[in-house]
Design an enzyme around this catalytic site. Structure first.
Site, PDB file in Angstrom:
ATOM      1  NE  ARG A   8      40.017 -51.220 101.489  1.00 27.89           N
ATOM      2  CZ  ARG A   8      40.461 -52.410 101.130  1.00 27.89           C
ATOM      3  NH1 ARG A   8      39.944 -53.500 101.674  1.00 27.89           N
ATOM      4  NH2 ARG A   8      41.403 -52.532 100.230  1.00 27.89           N
ATOM      5  CD  GLU A  56      25.444 -59.572 104.410  1.00 21.89           C
ATOM      6  OE1 GLU A  56      26.567 -59.878 103.959  1.00 21.89           O
ATOM      7  OE2 GLU A  56      24.398 -60.266 104.227  1.00 21.89           O
TER       8      GLU A  56
END
Length: 310
Positions: A8, A56
């Site tokens: 990440r 989202e």
């Protein structure tokens, strides 16, 4: 393999490098920029960063809209929220129209240990492999995550990038040969072929070293591109290792690269296969090391499964 960083973080640093080179890059996040790594881009390019909040489906819809007016958007959140909550929008708005959007699913698998089963996404590989027009990428370490960001930029159409929370050993360099759609050979061997993706690749290399100390030579193929999958390389390497293959993925055993490899090897005589994956069960809360051991996401389990093939 001493230095450890999370993929990440490689994603976030890769976005910064990409933003310096291309002015059409724009980044969106759903209130998790610090966790996904995208906040690094916001600090460098605040005018090209959009915070959508905990929404989202809007995240993906906005990214698709931006792609239609010339931007190359990178939209990120936890894998459970992009591949999960926003799946319909990914399917119908992004993939159906072949929109040029790049979607990052951070905290994939069970490594977000403290967040519990609701946030640990073991289904994203299966779900997004099944979506037409979708490319699915899964970097094995920090360096590869940085490179995959730029590779995704140059791909036309929707791309899903699977990243992990947990720092893992860096096993590739900026010069390690790398091509989208081609399996990456990180170790040669003749006794069995270990096929791994994401954080399983450093664990597979560690396991191969343990096996080598006992005279067992395992090859290691890193699958950074889950779709399209390089089945030719998997078949060739497996047959070159006496028909023995061990597939390692931090995801549910249903619908992942284990099943894809099995399909590719159908009809090849004498093949023996083992699988290290989550055994069709949800995640749970716990200390990271304990959780990885509970689900068999360890080098020791890879060694054990390898020995079972021999």
């Amino acid at each position: 393999m001493s230095e450890k960083k999370a993929t990440r973080q490689g994603y976030g640093d890769g976005l910064v490098e990409l933003g310096k080179k291309y002015s059409d890059v724009i980044v969106l996040d759903a209130d998790l920029g610090h966790a996904t790594g995208s906040l690094a881009f916001q600090k460098e390019f605040p005018d090209r960063y959009i915070e959508t909040g905990i929404a989202e489906q809007n995240l993906i819809g906005m990214a698709v809209g931006l792609s239609k007016v010339g931007y190359v958007p990178f939209a990120s959140s936890f894998a459970m929220f992009t591949a999960g909550r926003a799946f319909e929008i990914i399917r119908n708005a992004a993939a159906y129209s072949k929109a040029n959007v790049k979607i990052a699913g951070s905290h994939s698998g069970i490594t977000p240990a403290g967040d519990g089963g609701t946030h640990q996404c073991i289904e994203d590989i299966a779900a997004l492999r099944a979506v037409p027009n979708m490319t699915v990428l899964s970097p094995c370490d920090y360096n590869q995550a940085k490179r995959i960001v730029e590779a995704a930029y140059h791909l036309k159409g929707p791309v899903y990038i699977r990243t992990s929370r947990e720092p893992m050993p860096i096993v590739t360099s900026c010069d390690t040969p790398f091509e989208i759609g081609k399996a990456q050979s990180l170790r040669s061997g003749k006794d069995l072929c270990i096929v791994a993706t994401g954080i399983m690749t450093p664990l597979a290399l560690e396991a191969a070293e343990q096996l080598a100390s006992d005279g067992i030579e395992a090859s290691v193929l890193n699958i950074h591109t889950i779709k399209p999958l390089d089945t030719d390389a998997i078949v060739s390497e497996t047959l070159g290792c006496g028909g023995r293959i061990l597939v390692c993925e931090e995801a549910n055993r249903f619908g992942g690269i284990g099943e894809a490899a099995s399909y590719a090897l159908l009809g090849k005589g004498g093949v023996k296969m083992a699988h290290v994956a989550v055994d069709d069960r949800f995640g749970q809360s716990g200390q990271t090391a304990e959780l990885l051991a509970e689900y068999g996401i360890t080098a020791d389990n890879i060694v054990s499964k390898a020995r079972s093939l021999l």
